[in-house]
Design an enzyme around this catalytic site. Structure first.
Site, PDB file in Angstrom:
ATOM      1  N   ARG A 116       1.935 -16.396   8.901  1.00  0.00           N
ATOM      2  CA  ARG A 116       2.756 -15.735   8.466  1.00  0.00           C
ATOM      3  C   ARG A 116       4.403 -15.340   8.148  1.00  0.00           C
ATOM      4  O   ARG A 116       5.158 -15.199   9.399  1.00  0.00           O
ATOM      5  CB  ARG A 116       2.465 -14.568   8.142  1.00  0.00           C
ATOM      6  CG  ARG A 116       2.865 -14.293   6.377  1.00  0.00           C
ATOM      7  CD  ARG A 116       2.269 -12.879   5.207  1.00  0.00           C
ATOM      8  NE  ARG A 116       2.414 -12.033   6.802  1.00  0.00           N
ATOM      9  CZ  ARG A 116       2.474 -10.783   5.208  1.00  0.00           C
ATOM     10  NH1 ARG A 116       2.244 -10.040   4.289  1.00  0.00           N
ATOM     11  NH2 ARG A 116       2.268  -9.452   6.466  1.00  0.00           N
ATOM     12  N   THR A 131       9.872 -15.462   4.991  1.00  0.00           N
ATOM     13  CA  THR A 131       9.149 -15.702   3.212  1.00  0.00           C
ATOM     14  C   THR A 131       8.127 -14.973   3.108  1.00  0.00           C
ATOM     15  O   THR A 131       7.925 -15.313   2.063  1.00  0.00           O
ATOM     16  CB  THR A 131       9.205 -17.244   3.056  1.00  0.00           C
ATOM     17  OG1 THR A 131       8.433 -17.369   3.694  1.00  0.00           O
ATOM     18  CG2 THR A 131      10.326 -17.904   3.181  1.00  0.00           C
ATOM     19  N   ASP A 140      -7.477  -5.453  13.860  1.00  0.00           N
ATOM     20  CA  ASP A 140      -6.913  -6.645  14.106  1.00  0.00           C
ATOM     21  C   ASP A 140      -8.508  -7.597  14.797  1.00  0.00           C
ATOM     22  O   ASP A 140      -8.761  -7.104  15.802  1.00  0.00           O
ATOM     23  CB  ASP A 140      -6.141  -7.205  15.251  1.00  0.00           C
ATOM     24  CG  ASP A 140      -5.952  -7.949  14.762  1.00  0.00           C
ATOM     25  OD1 ASP A 140      -6.364  -9.230  15.342  1.00  0.00           O
ATOM     26  OD2 ASP A 140      -4.048  -8.059  14.549  1.00  0.00           O
ATOM     27  N   ASP A 164      -7.694  -9.500  17.649  1.00  0.00           N
ATOM     28  CA  ASP A 164      -7.685  -8.881  19.362  1.00  0.00           C
ATOM     29  C   ASP A 164      -8.786  -8.328  19.016  1.00  0.00           C
ATOM     30  O   ASP A 164      -9.393  -8.500  20.630  1.00  0.00           O
ATOM     31  CB  ASP A 164      -6.392  -8.007  18.398  1.00  0.00           C
ATOM     32  CG  ASP A 164      -5.579  -8.377  18.749  1.00  0.00           C
ATOM     33  OD1 ASP A 164      -5.020  -9.031  19.337  1.00  0.00           O
ATOM     34  OD2 ASP A 164      -4.065  -7.395  18.779  1.00  0.00           O
TER      35      ASP A 164
HETATM   36  N1  URA Z   1      -6.029  -8.903   9.363  1.00  0.00           N
HETATM   37  C1  URA Z   1      -7.098  -8.318  10.257  1.00  0.00           C
HETATM   38  O1  URA Z   1      -7.135  -9.032  11.608  1.00  0.00           O
HETATM   39  N2  URA Z   1      -7.442  -6.817   9.638  1.00  0.00           N
HETATM   40  C2  URA Z   1      -6.947  -6.830   9.031  1.00  0.00           C
HETATM   41  O2  URA Z   1      -6.753  -5.338   8.418  1.00  0.00           O
HETATM   42  C3  URA Z   1      -5.884  -7.358   8.069  1.00  0.00           C
HETATM   43  C4  URA Z   1      -5.632  -9.179   8.084  1.00  0.00           C
END
Ligand code: URA
Length: 208
Positions: free
Chosen positions: A103, A107, A199, A202
């Site tokens: 991302r 923008t 995440d 992660d």
């Molecule tokens: N990507 C992720 O890994 N977790 C989220 O909550 C949103 C996007």
């Protein structure tokens, strides 16, 4: 919501709860992603076309079935990678084509950084894999890429979705069914799904 299929399967609900738990470590997290993905793909592929196939058993000739269309698994890098193995074990002939998007901070639009799709499509059904359907930006862009490639039959398989991501996909690609384990409450200001699981990249790769 048409074309949105949150799984009703008790095994999926049980495993997603373990996945969400912050105490779940990377190894277990990866196992759960693999198992949930296979269960969701089983549901997502219930309408695939089959053709009759005559075979010999040790006792007789019989007409069975075989899948008609070549299938592509399209993991969105990097979180989608962990979804491949479980699904691949169910359909080992599937082709895996990776798509990388990030991302743009300015923008906020997805920018493609990895795409090695050949000129002509080599599959006729695609399962787009991303565990988290958050804003929907990457999923929408990936489906755009696959439609431009020439694939018509595209399905999205994800584990947790935000209502915002579901809406973005339905607005942009209402023909693409969304196969999900759960639809959560909302996206927070940092783009995380709440309650979510944190995440997904992660937690799979031990980088958090
Ligand atoms: N990507 C992720 O890994 N977790 C989220 O909550 C949103 C996007």
């Amino acid at each position: 919501m048409s074309n949105v299929f949150p799984s009703q399967h008790p095994l999926v609900a049980h495993k997603v709860t373990r996945l969400r738990n912050k105490e779940t470590k990377s190894k277990k997290f990866r196992e759960l992603v693999r198992e949930i993905s296979a269960l969701l793909a089983y549901e997502a592929t219930a309408d695939l076309d089959i053709a009759p196939r005559e075979i010999e058993t040790p006792l007789a000739t019989t007409t069975g079935a075989e899948l008609k269309q070549p299938i592509g698994l399209i993991p969105i890098l990097r979180s989608g990678l962990g979804m491949v193995e479980g699904i691949w074990s169910l359909m080992p002939a599937a082709q895996v084509w990776h798509i990388g998007l990030y991302r743009d901070e300015r923008t906020l639009q997805p920018v493609e950084y990895y795409n090695k799709l050949p000129l002509e499509p080599t599959v006729s059904v695609c399962l787009v894999l991303d565990p988290m359907l958050a804003t929907g930006g990457s999923a929408v862009a990936t489906v755009d890429i696959l439609k431009k490639w020439g694939v018509v039959n595209i399905k999205f398989v994800g584990i947790i979705a935000a209502p915002e991501g579901v809406k973005a996909m339905q607005d942009a690609h209402p023909d693409v069914p969304l196969h999900l384990a759960a639809i959560d409450d909302h996206l927070n200001g940092d783009g995380y799904i709440v309650p979510g699981l944190g995440d997904a990249g992660d937690r799979q790769f031990g980088t958090g």
